[in-house]
Scaffold this motif. Structure first.
Motif, mmCIF file in Angstrom:
data_model
loop_
_atom_site.group_PDB
_atom_site.id
_atom_site.type_symbol
_atom_site.label_atom_id
_atom_site.label_comp_id
_atom_site.label_asym_id
_atom_site.label_seq_id
_atom_site.Cartn_x
_atom_site.Cartn_y
_atom_site.Cartn_z
ATOM 1 N N ILE A 195 0.794 -1.082 0.235
ATOM 2 C CA ILE A 195 -0.015 -0.133 0.075
ATOM 3 C C ILE A 195 1.126 1.093 0.106
ATOM 4 C CG2 ILE A 195 -1.499 1.407 1.526
ATOM 5 C CD1 ILE A 195 -2.987 -1.031 2.053
ATOM 6 N N GLU A 196 2.220 1.200 0.549
ATOM 7 C CA GLU A 196 2.802 2.294 0.708
ATOM 8 C C GLU A 196 3.473 3.034 -0.426
ATOM 9 O OE1 GLU A 196 5.842 1.744 3.945
ATOM 10 O OE2 GLU A 196 4.717 0.432 4.878
ATOM 11 N N VAL A 197 3.683 2.042 -1.531
ATOM 12 C CA VAL A 197 4.128 2.484 -2.787
ATOM 13 C C VAL A 197 3.304 3.046 -3.736
ATOM 14 C CG1 VAL A 197 5.646 0.312 -2.756
ATOM 15 C CG2 VAL A 197 3.699 0.367 -4.161
ATOM 16 N N LEU A 198 1.566 3.169 -3.291
ATOM 17 C CA LEU A 198 0.828 3.617 -4.345
ATOM 18 C C LEU A 198 0.567 5.305 -3.978
ATOM 19 C CD1 LEU A 198 -1.890 0.870 -3.575
ATOM 20 C CD2 LEU A 198 -1.004 1.662 -5.887
ATOM 21 N N ARG A 199 0.470 6.116 -5.102
ATOM 22 C CA ARG A 199 0.116 7.283 -5.134
ATOM 23 C C ARG A 199 -1.373 7.552 -4.378
ATOM 24 N NH1 ARG A 199 -3.873 8.291 -8.502
ATOM 25 N NH2 ARG A 199 -4.103 7.099 -10.498
ATOM 26 N N PRO A 200 -1.826 8.609 -3.900
ATOM 27 C CA PRO A 200 -3.199 8.881 -3.580
ATOM 28 C C PRO A 200 -4.144 8.594 -4.836
ATOM 29 C CG PRO A 200 -1.764 10.664 -2.704
ATOM 30 C CD PRO A 200 -1.123 9.810 -3.509
ATOM 31 N N GLY A 201 -5.166 7.752 -4.370
ATOM 32 C CA GLY A 201 -6.090 7.592 -5.671
ATOM 33 C C GLY A 201 -5.569 6.281 -6.194
ATOM 34 N N GLY A 202 -4.433 5.745 -5.839
ATOM 35 C CA GLY A 202 -3.961 4.319 -6.530
ATOM 36 C C GLY A 202 -4.815 3.206 -6.058
ATOM 37 N N GLN A 203 -4.697 2.061 -6.908
ATOM 38 C CA GLN A 203 -5.498 0.880 -6.243
ATOM 39 C C GLN A 203 -4.570 -0.412 -6.187
ATOM 40 O OE1 GLN A 203 -9.010 0.213 -8.707
ATOM 41 N NE2 GLN A 203 -8.248 1.719 -10.250
ATOM 42 N N LEU A 204 -5.077 -1.185 -4.926
ATOM 43 C CA LEU A 204 -4.281 -2.309 -4.765
ATOM 44 C C LEU A 204 -5.280 -3.238 -5.098
ATOM 45 C CD1 LEU A 204 -2.044 -3.311 -1.688
ATOM 46 C CD2 LEU A 204 -3.642 -5.150 -2.887
ATOM 47 N N VAL A 205 -5.201 -4.318 -5.886
ATOM 48 C CA VAL A 205 -6.098 -5.517 -6.198
ATOM 49 C C VAL A 205 -5.208 -6.738 -5.808
ATOM 50 C CG1 VAL A 205 -7.152 -6.748 -8.196
ATOM 51 C CG2 VAL A 205 -6.928 -4.232 -8.522
ATOM 52 N N SER A 206 -5.736 -7.222 -4.914
ATOM 53 C CA SER A 206 -5.236 -8.513 -4.051
ATOM 54 C C SER A 206 -5.643 -9.803 -4.664
ATOM 55 C CB SER A 206 -5.126 -8.322 -2.674
ATOM 56 O OG SER A 206 -4.734 -9.704 -1.989
ATOM 57 N N TYR A 235 -8.408 -0.509 -1.916
ATOM 58 C CA TYR A 235 -8.213 -2.119 -1.588
ATOM 59 C C TYR A 235 -9.065 -2.971 -2.076
ATOM 60 C CZ TYR A 235 -7.334 -6.561 0.176
ATOM 61 O OH TYR A 235 -7.296 -7.962 0.466
ATOM 62 N N LYS A 236 -8.898 -3.750 -3.030
ATOM 63 C CA LYS A 236 -10.038 -4.776 -3.613
ATOM 64 C C LYS A 236 -9.508 -6.049 -3.527
ATOM 65 C CE LYS A 236 -11.658 -1.345 -6.772
ATOM 66 N NZ LYS A 236 -11.727 -0.687 -8.412
ATOM 67 N N PHE A 237 -10.320 -7.185 -3.376
ATOM 68 C CA PHE A 237 -9.823 -8.475 -3.593
ATOM 69 C C PHE A 237 -10.604 -8.847 -4.889
ATOM 70 C CE2 PHE A 237 -11.185 -12.888 -2.896
ATOM 71 C CZ PHE A 237 -9.889 -13.555 -2.675
ATOM 72 N N HIS A 238 -9.613 -9.849 -5.570
ATOM 73 C CA HIS A 238 -10.332 -10.339 -6.790
ATOM 74 C C HIS A 238 -10.135 -11.738 -6.763
ATOM 75 C CE1 HIS A 238 -11.479 -10.733 -10.878
ATOM 76 N NE2 HIS A 238 -10.368 -11.361 -11.207
ATOM 77 N N PHE A 239 -11.132 -12.551 -7.200
ATOM 78 C CA PHE A 239 -10.991 -13.900 -7.145
ATOM 79 C C PHE A 239 -11.508 -14.400 -8.682
ATOM 80 C CE2 PHE A 239 -12.734 -18.236 -5.712
ATOM 81 C CZ PHE A 239 -11.721 -18.454 -5.023
ATOM 82 N N VAL A 240 -10.709 -14.999 -9.414
ATOM 83 C CA VAL A 240 -10.626 -14.957 -11.119
ATOM 84 C C VAL A 240 -11.839 -16.016 -11.345
ATOM 85 C CG1 VAL A 240 -9.071 -17.217 -10.710
ATOM 86 C CG2 VAL A 240 -9.363 -15.801 -12.980
ATOM 87 N N HIS A 241 -12.344 -15.609 -12.393
ATOM 88 C CA HIS A 241 -13.590 -16.359 -12.859
ATOM 89 C C HIS A 241 -13.465 -16.867 -14.328
ATOM 90 C CE1 HIS A 241 -14.627 -12.239 -13.786
ATOM 91 N NE2 HIS A 241 -15.056 -12.741 -14.967
ATOM 92 N N PRO A 242 -13.791 -18.029 -14.659
ATOM 93 C CA PRO A 242 -13.663 -18.664 -16.081
ATOM 94 C C PRO A 242 -14.431 -17.531 -16.999
ATOM 95 C CG PRO A 242 -14.074 -20.366 -14.441
ATOM 96 C CD PRO A 242 -14.348 -19.120 -13.863
ATOM 97 N N ASP A 243 -13.744 -17.218 -18.329
ATOM 98 C CA ASP A 243 -14.482 -16.501 -19.087
ATOM 99 C C ASP A 243 -13.824 -16.817 -20.394
ATOM 100 O OD1 ASP A 243 -14.954 -14.201 -20.984
ATOM 101 O OD2 ASP A 243 -15.498 -13.170 -19.130
ATOM 102 N N GLY A 244 -14.564 -17.477 -21.487
ATOM 103 C CA GLY A 244 -13.996 -18.121 -22.729
ATOM 104 C C GLY A 244 -14.031 -17.013 -23.553
ATOM 105 N N ALA A 245 -14.677 -15.952 -23.632
ATOM 106 C CA ALA A 245 -14.442 -14.651 -24.446
ATOM 107 C C ALA A 245 -13.151 -13.977 -24.235
ATOM 108 C CB ALA A 245 -15.713 -13.732 -24.222
ATOM 109 N N GLN A 246 -12.964 -13.892 -22.911
ATOM 110 C CA GLN A 246 -11.480 -13.188 -22.507
ATOM 111 C C GLN A 246 -10.248 -14.279 -22.900
ATOM 112 O OE1 GLN A 246 -11.575 -12.532 -18.267
ATOM 113 N NE2 GLN A 246 -12.874 -10.435 -18.517
ATOM 114 N N LEU A 247 -10.328 -15.383 -22.915
ATOM 115 C CA LEU A 247 -9.273 -16.341 -23.287
ATOM 116 C C LEU A 247 -9.196 -16.112 -25.023
ATOM 117 C CD1 LEU A 247 -10.179 -19.640 -21.294
ATOM 118 C CD2 LEU A 247 -8.092 -18.066 -21.136
ATOM 119 N N GLU A 248 -10.396 -16.006 -25.722
ATOM 120 C CA GLU A 248 -10.301 -15.765 -27.313
ATOM 121 C C GLU A 248 -9.375 -14.551 -27.400
ATOM 122 O OE1 GLU A 248 -14.255 -15.262 -28.830
ATOM 123 O OE2 GLU A 248 -14.729 -17.456 -28.712
#
Length: 335
Positions: A222-233, A274-287
């Motif tokens: 978190i310390e390396v982010l500028r104000p308004g930055g985002q941490l996606v964990s 701060y946001k937590f992200h959990f991957v989800h399958p997506d065939g369109a993105q894989l294309e």
């Protein structure tokens, strides 16, 4: 068919090869003869029971989520694929497994395999590619921004660095001296030796952090982010937004609120999100990813390939945490 099956959770989790019936495809599914399956760190963690409250996973269960292979059968509502198609997919969080000679795959989760890759190379990609793709979309990473991707020589790191550079971002990462050349070749501009240097004292003003590591390292990031930055964990702590998305009960929402409270407070003090992200399958993105790979914009990084009978050894190797890129299991010889 032969499959690697998890029978029980815990310190002495039982993983065994078993002979199972071939899956019966539903109307919107394809049956894939699996040529190769990519392993991910979560495959080492699932048997411990760590993700029991989160994953849709009922025991006994076939392990693995990333696969590449050939369609042998298509359900009556399938319109995107036909028998003989070479495909790749993630079936993560679907109560299905990829470490099996055959797998039933919902058509929305699959895409045609990149033509320039072997099945083994394609199988290494789905989870790390989708994780990176979705996290950067969530953070709206853009050209000219700076992103910090810890553990750059790992499975996610080796793909995320390439994708960030393709998007026009400047990349900083951590790794050992042994892997510094690798991450630079993938596009990292600022490489920090995690054994001898503290990234939080060397980096500042970053727009995005991709949280690929656990524990106190996430708080330091978190310390390396500028104000308004985002941490996606990608590793936690899990937050209330995730519990709501999964339609969890009030008790789980309260648990995740407590788990993420410190991180939320640290983020608020620094005026970052701060946001937590959990991957989800997506065939369109894989294309979309396959198109970039076939245009030589992105490429897989594979450390070791094991045969199917050596899958337990492959999981042990991955668990040790020294893999440069991905570990893949081959179920049949690549044509």
């Amino acid at each position: 068919m032969k499959a690697l099956v998890l029978k029980n959770y815990g310190k002495n989790a039982q993983l065994d090869f078993e002979t199972l019936p071939r899956p019966v495809v539903k109307d919107d599914e394809i049956l894939v003869k699996v040529h190769a399956a990519g392993l991910n760190q979560i495959d080492c963690m699932i048997p411990t029971g760590t993700f029991k409250p989160i994953l849709r996973f009922s025991l006994p269960a076939v392990m693995g989520s990333d696969l590449a292979g050939v369609v042998t059968e298509a359900g009556k509502n399938v319109t995107r694929f036909r028998p003989g198609d070479a495909v790749y997919a993630s079936i993560f969080d679907m109560d299905k497994g990829a470490l099996s000679e055959y797998a039933a795959v919902p058509q929305h989760a699959a895409a045609l395999k990149p033509q320039s890759l072997t099945f083994t190379e394609a199988a290494s990609l789905p989870m790390v590619a989708l994780t990176s793709w979705q996290a950067f979309k969530l953070s709206d990473l853009r050209a000219g921004q700076k992103v910090f991707i810890p553990a750059g020589s790992g499975g996610i790191g080796t793909f995320a660095i390439q994708l960030a550079r393709y998007l026009g971002a400047s990349v900083a990462t951590t790794t050992s001296d042994r892997n510094a050349g690798l991450v630079r070749s993938l596009g990292a501009e600022h490489v920090i030796n995690y054994r001898t240097q503290d990234f939080e004292t060397l980096l500042s003003g970053y727009d995005v952090v991709l949280g690929t590591v656990r524990g106190e390292e996430i708080a330091k990031a978190i310390e390396v982010l500028r104000p308004g930055g985002q941490l996606v964990s990608l590793t936690g702590p899990v937050d209330v937004a995730f519990a709501r998305e999964r339609k969890m009960n009030r008790i789980m929402k309260a648990v995740f609120w407590l788990m993420s409270r410190r991180m939320k407070k640290l983020a608020a003090r620094r005026e970052v999100s701060y946001k937590f992200h959990f991957v989800h399958p997506d065939g369109a993105q894989l294309e979309e990813i396959a198109a970039l790979i076939d245009n030589s914009q992105l490429s897989p990084v594979i450390d070791r390939v094991f045969c199917f009978e050596e899958t337990l050894d492959a999981l042990s190797y991955l668990r040790a945490g020294h893999a440069r890129g991905k570990v893949v299991v081959e179920l049949s010889q690549n044509p």
